[in-house]
Design a protein around this motif. Structure first.
Motif, PDB file in Angstrom:
ATOM      1  N   SER A 181      44.600  40.774  41.778  1.00  0.00           N
ATOM      2  CA  SER A 181      44.600  40.290  40.398  1.00  0.00           C
ATOM      3  C   SER A 181      45.731  40.884  39.561  1.00  0.00           C
ATOM      4  CB  SER A 181      43.254  40.569  39.739  1.00  0.00           C
ATOM      5  OG  SER A 181      42.996  41.962  39.721  1.00  0.00           O
ATOM      6  N   LYS A 182      46.079  42.148  39.796  1.00  0.00           N
ATOM      7  CA  LYS A 182      47.103  42.785  38.957  1.00  0.00           C
ATOM      8  C   LYS A 182      48.492  42.206  39.222  1.00  0.00           C
ATOM      9  CE  LYS A 182      44.528  47.047  38.365  1.00  0.00           C
ATOM     10  NZ  LYS A 182      43.302  46.640  39.006  1.00  0.00           N
ATOM     11  N   LEU A 183      48.857  42.060  40.493  1.00  0.00           N
ATOM     12  CA  LEU A 183      50.167  41.489  40.805  1.00  0.00           C
ATOM     13  C   LEU A 183      50.225  40.014  40.405  1.00  0.00           C
ATOM     14  CD1 LEU A 183      51.019  43.146  44.234  1.00  0.00           C
ATOM     15  CD2 LEU A 183      52.039  43.615  42.011  1.00  0.00           C
TER      16      LEU A 183
ATOM     17  N   LYS B  26      48.674  38.714  37.915  1.00  0.00           N
ATOM     18  CA  LYS B  26      48.810  38.710  36.450  1.00  0.00           C
ATOM     19  C   LYS B  26      50.249  39.005  36.037  1.00  0.00           C
ATOM     20  CE  LYS B  26      47.073  38.382  32.334  1.00  0.00           C
ATOM     21  NZ  LYS B  26      46.581  37.111  31.837  1.00  0.00           N
ATOM     22  N   ILE B  27      50.905  39.909  36.755  1.00  0.00           N
ATOM     23  CA  ILE B  27      52.320  40.186  36.471  1.00  0.00           C
ATOM     24  C   ILE B  27      53.129  38.917  36.654  1.00  0.00           C
ATOM     25  CG2 ILE B  27      54.386  41.408  37.292  1.00  0.00           C
ATOM     26  CD1 ILE B  27      52.508  43.795  37.920  1.00  0.00           C
TER      27      ILE B  27
END
Length: 188
Positions: free
Chosen positions: A115-117, A119-120
């Motif tokens: 999810s973090k990558l 989102k980036i």
């Protein structure tokens, strides 16, 4: 005075870690209750049992039904009913699993990169949609993570350049990044 400052810093870190631990313990208790068929924890507002699909956990690590949290916010209350810690609607973390019904709604990028990558990547694309000439710098703390982010951006089709090399090489790269139209993302 210096030692007092270090103690205060360490105390702040300890409190933050304690809050994180409480948050995860609360989440785990709701999930375990749902998985094991045990009595799920009760919502302190309505006293009904909570399930992962109906539960929201606030930053203070207290869990409630999401509908109860939304009702509190609608009535003008922005504090946890248990401890009175302030919160916003965006602070309420839902435990709902979007993959339960088989139509996950999770993007392919989230599944591939997390999810973090994802989102980036989403944020960088949004910046470029809003202003096609805009440039962005993505700061990464560790080299190993920088490599991972670089690979993910490449696979997402986001053209970027990594800041590396000796000081002279870095200076040239920064100058080129500032002057040239592409790439629009600098990974550092």
């Amino acid at each position: 005075a210096a030692q007092l400052g270090r103690c205060a810093t360490l105390l702040a870190k300890l409190l933050s870690a304690t809050r994180s631990l409480c948050f995860f313990e609360t989440t785990l208790s709701v999930l375990r209750g749902a998985d094991a068929g045990c009595d799920a924890p009760e919502c302190p507002v309505c006293l009904d049992g909570m399930t992962p699909e109906t539960t929201a956990v606030l930053p203070c690590a207290h869990a409630f039904h999401m509908s109860c949290v939304l009702h509190l916010l609608a009535s003008g209350s922005h504090t946890c009913p248990t401890c009175r810690a302030p919160f916003k609607k965006s602070d309420a973390a839902s435990l709902e699993n979007p993959a339960v019904d088989g139509s996950s709604g999770i993007s392919e990028e989230v599944e591939r990169f997390g999810s973090k990558l994802a989102k980036i990547g989403e944020t960088l694309r949004a910046i470029q949609r809003k202003d096609p000439q805009a440039k962005a710098i993505v700061f990464v703390q560790w080299k190993q993570l920088e490599a991972l982010v670089g690979e993910a951006l490449e696979e997402m089709g986001i053209e970027h350049v990594r800041l590396k090399g000796a000081t002279v090489q870095r200076s040239r790269l920064i100058a080129s990044f500032q002057e040239e139209p592409m790439p629009r993302v600098l990974l550092q």
